[in-house]
Structure formats: structure tokens, C-alpha cells
Enzyme design. Sequence first.
Site, mmCIF file in Angstrom:
data_model
loop_
_atom_site.group_PDB
_atom_site.id
_atom_site.type_symbol
_atom_site.label_atom_id
_atom_site.label_comp_id
_atom_site.label_asym_id
_atom_site.label_seq_id
_atom_site.Cartn_x
_atom_site.Cartn_y
_atom_site.Cartn_z
ATOM 1 C CG HIS A 69 1.144 -2.436 6.993
ATOM 2 N ND1 HIS A 69 0.792 -1.110 6.888
ATOM 3 C CD2 HIS A 69 2.487 -2.483 6.835
ATOM 4 C CE1 HIS A 69 1.869 -0.381 6.687
ATOM 5 N NE2 HIS A 69 2.910 -1.179 6.645
ATOM 6 C CB CYS A 100 -3.908 -2.127 6.976
ATOM 7 S SG CYS A 100 -2.732 -1.105 6.060
ATOM 8 C CB CYS A 159 -3.239 0.758 9.930
ATOM 9 S SG CYS A 159 -1.808 -0.305 9.610
ATOM 10 C CB CYS A 179 -0.375 3.140 8.171
ATOM 11 S SG CYS A 179 -0.685 1.969 6.861
ATOM 12 C CE LYS A 197 9.593 -2.075 8.872
ATOM 13 N NZ LYS A 197 10.465 -0.952 9.233
ATOM 14 C CG HIS A 220 12.601 -4.334 3.976
ATOM 15 N ND1 HIS A 220 12.322 -3.726 2.786
ATOM 16 C CD2 HIS A 220 11.567 -4.015 4.802
ATOM 17 C CE1 HIS A 220 11.176 -3.092 2.853
ATOM 18 N NE2 HIS A 220 10.697 -3.229 4.088
ATOM 19 C CE LYS A 267 5.733 -1.104 0.955
ATOM 20 N NZ LYS A 267 5.377 -0.543 2.226
ATOM 21 C CG HIS A 277 13.568 0.389 4.697
ATOM 22 N ND1 HIS A 277 13.518 -0.812 5.364
ATOM 23 C CD2 HIS A 277 12.372 0.984 4.915
ATOM 24 C CE1 HIS A 277 12.347 -0.926 5.971
ATOM 25 N NE2 HIS A 277 11.633 0.141 5.713
HETATM 26 N N1 MSP Z 1 8.308 6.840 8.971
HETATM 27 C C1 MSP Z 1 7.548 6.946 7.796
HETATM 28 C C2 MSP Z 1 8.088 8.015 6.869
HETATM 29 C C3 MSP Z 1 8.171 9.391 7.467
HETATM 30 S S1 MSP Z 1 8.901 10.527 6.388
HETATM 31 C C4 MSP Z 1 8.665 12.008 7.088
HETATM 32 C C5 MSP Z 1 7.549 5.615 7.055
HETATM 33 N N2 MSP Z 1 8.564 4.779 7.351
HETATM 34 S S2 MSP Z 1 8.788 3.354 6.680
HETATM 35 O O1 MSP Z 1 9.849 2.733 7.420
HETATM 36 O O2 MSP Z 1 7.582 2.629 6.560
HETATM 37 O O3 MSP Z 1 9.370 3.667 5.276
HETATM 38 C C6 MSP Z 1 8.540 3.889 4.163
HETATM 39 C C7 MSP Z 1 9.407 4.136 2.968
HETATM 40 O O4 MSP Z 1 10.385 3.091 2.842
HETATM 41 C C8 MSP Z 1 8.681 4.130 1.632
HETATM 42 O O5 MSP Z 1 8.062 5.357 1.312
HETATM 43 C C9 MSP Z 1 9.820 3.808 0.713
HETATM 44 O O6 MSP Z 1 10.597 4.957 0.527
HETATM 45 C C10 MSP Z 1 10.598 2.773 1.489
HETATM 46 N N3 MSP Z 1 10.101 1.429 1.251
HETATM 47 C C11 MSP Z 1 9.657 0.536 2.178
HETATM 48 N N4 MSP Z 1 9.323 -0.620 1.541
HETATM 49 C C12 MSP Z 1 9.528 -0.492 0.221
HETATM 50 C C13 MSP Z 1 9.357 -1.331 -0.903
HETATM 51 N N5 MSP Z 1 8.935 -2.575 -0.805
HETATM 52 N N6 MSP Z 1 9.674 -0.818 -2.110
HETATM 53 C C14 MSP Z 1 10.138 0.460 -2.279
HETATM 54 N N7 MSP Z 1 10.292 1.277 -1.249
HETATM 55 C C15 MSP Z 1 10.012 0.836 0.016
HETATM 56 O O7 MSP Z 1 6.692 5.417 6.229
#
Ligand code: MSP
Length: 506
Positions: free
Chosen positions: A145, A142, A125, A128, A296, A17, A293, A20
Site C-alpha cells: 500500500h 508497506c 499497516c 492490510c 484503492k 474496483h 497493482k 474485486h
Molecule cells: N478482507 C480481506 C480478505 C478477507 S478473506 C477472509 C481483504 N479484502 S480486500 O478488499 O483487500 O480484497 C482483497 C482481494 O481482492 C484480493 O485477494 C483479490 O481477490 C481482490 N483484489 C483486490 N485488488 C486486486 C487486483 N488489483 N487484482 C486482482 N485482485 C484484486 O483482503
Amino acid sequence: MSYYVTTPIYYVNDKPHLGHAYTTVGADILARHMRQRGEDVFFLTGTDEHGESVVQAAEREGVTPRELADRNAVHFKELVSQLEVSNDFFIRTTDSEHVAVVQKFISQLHERGEIYSGTYEGWYCPNCGDFKSEKDLVEGRCPIHKVKLEREKEDNYFFKLSGYQERLEKFYHDNPDFILPKHRYNEALSFIKQGLEDVSISRSKISWGVPVPWDESQVLYVWFDALLNYVSALTYAADTDLSEKFWPATVHVMAKDILKFHAVIWPAMLMANDYELPEQMFIHGFLLMDGEKMSKTLGNIWDPIDVIDTYGADALRYYCFREVKFGQDGSVSTTGFETRYNTELANELGNLANRSLAMIDRYRDGRVPARPEGELDLAPQFGEDYVQRIRERFDREEISAALEDIWELVRTLNRYVEEQAPWKLAKDDAQSAQLDRVLYTLAEGLRTLSILLYPYLPATSIKLLGALGQEVDAPSLDAAPLGVGEGGQKVGDLPPLFPKLESNGD
Ligand code: MSP
């Protein structure tokens, strides 16, 4: 100099989304800018494919974790290319090369006596992929989430994180810019100072993961496998091993949700195996929608592909970093997007470019006047020092602040056109030299802009440079100061950069 920038690797339990996209584009902006400086850049992104959240999502969808990973990894890869992201490699943690590096790393830790077996109990969780401490919970849920957490207990392996407290504190003390912005550094350091406990690094309940090399009844906890992507990718991304050249990483970019893993556990893991630590981490905030935030699990997401289809990748890239300051939380909305698209991209930048080129075409037969003698208009304000200021912002990953500085030039040029009114000068032969000066300055301003905007609006920048009769390949930052251009070149056609779109009214 080498510059190695990373994004987090994203979970494949669902499609990507806008959140990311935000991180990945942020890292891309840094990578593109550094290439413009002539740095040797390696830019890594990818997917985190193990862990319980992937297992659960696969179960819900009636497919195997691998099938789900394969399906969603494609979406993340597609997003990267649709966003015009210039990554050098896309890592998937199911790559056999990655798995081999992880197993070697963890075996070495084991041999060094950094790992022991024990029992873990805590609130888990699955989204997470982490245990939460009692004080983090909000009504048993959590805090991120909002899912109800379950108490879990299992025998597994532990990493002696507690033994790294002093070394980490010393490292933080010696490296005050290790984590930016500063309040995130303080947050990480205070977490360390509260006292570190050993962490569980394996799971016995699931089988989807990297097997613990000396005990195949367990798989590694997903975070231990995931963090190592930053090291493993360098070993197999190219024909030759890039580790020598690019490790330690220059900057890991991520949002604040995963600060603790990166700022505490990751450095300790590296120290334990005598690796150098990354030079810097930049921690940005969350994209919010309706005050929460974007995630998903909460379901309040924007599909970036929809926006790209309507407005193009550049507009999305621009909007995100203009609207949500890199480092802070910020809300995004469709109306906010449309407003910025129409007023800033279409009017302020697009019109400026089109009308300036049209006047050069009309009054000077499509040729930019040569650089005038003597002091140039706007050059003192937007020359070397200005570009230097932008470089310094990038050294601290202040990409929204840099974009504000760049937009100052857009607005100044718009005021300049109005003040100088070239259409009036053109009517008076006695003003011919002044008209040359004004048209040169406009062309120069646009040239400076297109170089500086290249990291943010790559496609637009290339179009604009082409229309200005310039070299269009990854324009060097050395050429950016206003007044460096000699003028005299032919300009070309420029279709509207950001065609006005009528709001669809919802
Ligand atoms: N897989 C782990 C990260 C491992 S790194 C060695 C993870 N994945 S995640 O799919 O949940 O991605 C988290 C990251 O996605 C956040 O740290 C951020 O960089 C980005 N974001 C996800 N949602 C976001 C927002 N709503 N706003 C900004 N960044 C966001 O955690």
C-alpha cells in the site's frame, strides 16, 4: 457431488474496483461451470466489515464504521448483481449470526488452551490490517500500500500457531494440490518451513470488531473474524444448516496478497478445532494498471460499473479472463479492452453468430438441417475429448486456458465458413447436401460454443441458445460436444451480440 466455492470477503473501507470484480467473476465462472455439470453448488461472497482500515476510513468521512459499512456493502452487493454473478449468499461480517459463530469458535480454542495472553510489538499497516515484518518493509512503508507504517505495541491474545508447524507440513506433503498454481503452494510451504511464530489474534486499541468473549476490553483481530466467514455462512445462509453438505469448501479463490492468511493461519485454526480443511485454494495474480497493482490506496482504479454501463457485463467478464491469465499478473487498459471487444467479441464471435443464423434463415427457411449421415465436419476435433479437456481445466481452475480452448472453436468456425463459402454452395443445386452439412455444422458449432461460453458470457450464451432454438436454462455440459445436436429446429432472431462501438478517442 457438492461444490463450495468462495471469494475473499472485501473490505468496506471504499467502493469496489475492477480488482474485486476479477476475483468474484472468476469464482462465478467456476460456479456456473460446475452447475452445468450437475454439481450441487454453493457460491459465497461478501464483505469484511471490521478492522482498523474501516475505522480510519469512517473517521475520514465523518461517519461511524457501521454507517460506512452499510453504505459500501450496498456497492459490493450491487456490483455482484451487475456483473451477473450467481452467488448463493452474500455474507457481511457484521451479521449477528456470523458474530455468534466466531465467538463460539474462539471460545472453544480458548478452552482448548490454544490461546494465551501476551504483548505484541511490530510494524502495523492499517490497510492490510496486519503487522509487517522488518524485512517486508520498503523504506519504512508497506510494500503493497506504500503507506508509512507505525510501530505499535499492545497487550493482546495469541494463537499458538507455532504448534502447528509439523501438522501443516505433513498436510502439505499429503496434499500436493492443496494450493494452485504450484508456485503458490511452494511459496506457502516454504513460509511454513521457515518456522511459524504465534500470532496475535486480538486488538485492544479499537472497539469496532467482534468482542473477545472472555475479555470484552478487546476485539478480535479482523482476520480471525474474517476467515471464519467461510464456515459461519453455511450455518445461516439457508433455512437449514448447510455445513454438513458443503464443508469442507471445495475451493477458496483469492489473489496472492492474502495467501499467507489462507494457506497457513486458516488451516491451523481449523485443525485446532478439529475441522476438516478446505480441499483447494486457487491463487490468482494482480490486475495491474500502469504497471502497479490496481488498488484503492494507489488510486489507479477502474470502476467496473462504468465499463458495464457502456459495454455490458459479459464483455467485461470476457476481457478480464482473456487479458489476464488466471494465476498470473496482467495489465488492463481501455485500449486493450476496446481492441478485444471489437476484434474478438464483435467480429469473431458476434459476426459468426449473426451471419450463420442469417444463412440458415436465407437458404433453409430458418430451419437447421438435420444431422447428416456419416462422419461430421469438426466433430472429431470438438467432440467428447475436447469437452473433457475443458472439464479437466476447470478441475484445476484454469479458466483462462479453458477460454483459449473455447476460442479455438470460434476461430475454427470462422475459417470453416470462409473455406466452405455457403453463399457459393447455395448457387448450385448439386451442392445442396453439402450446404446442409455446412449449415448444420455452423449451427452445431454455435450451440457447442454457447454451452461452453455460458460461464463466461452468461447473458450472451442464453441469447444465442434461444436464437438457435435450444433449451436456455443453465445448459448442461453433457450436451456440449459438437455433433450431439440432431438439428431440424427452427432458429430465431438474434440482435447483434456485441454492437460495434466507436472509440471515444481518449
Ligand atoms: N478482507 C480481506 C480478505 C478477507 S478473506 C477472509 C481483504 N479484502 S480486500 O478488499 O483487500 O480484497 C482483497 C482481494 O481482492 C484480493 O485477494 C483479490 O481477490 C481482490 N483484489 C483486490 N485488488 C486486486 C487486483 N488489483 N487484482 C486482482 N485482485 C484484486 O483482503
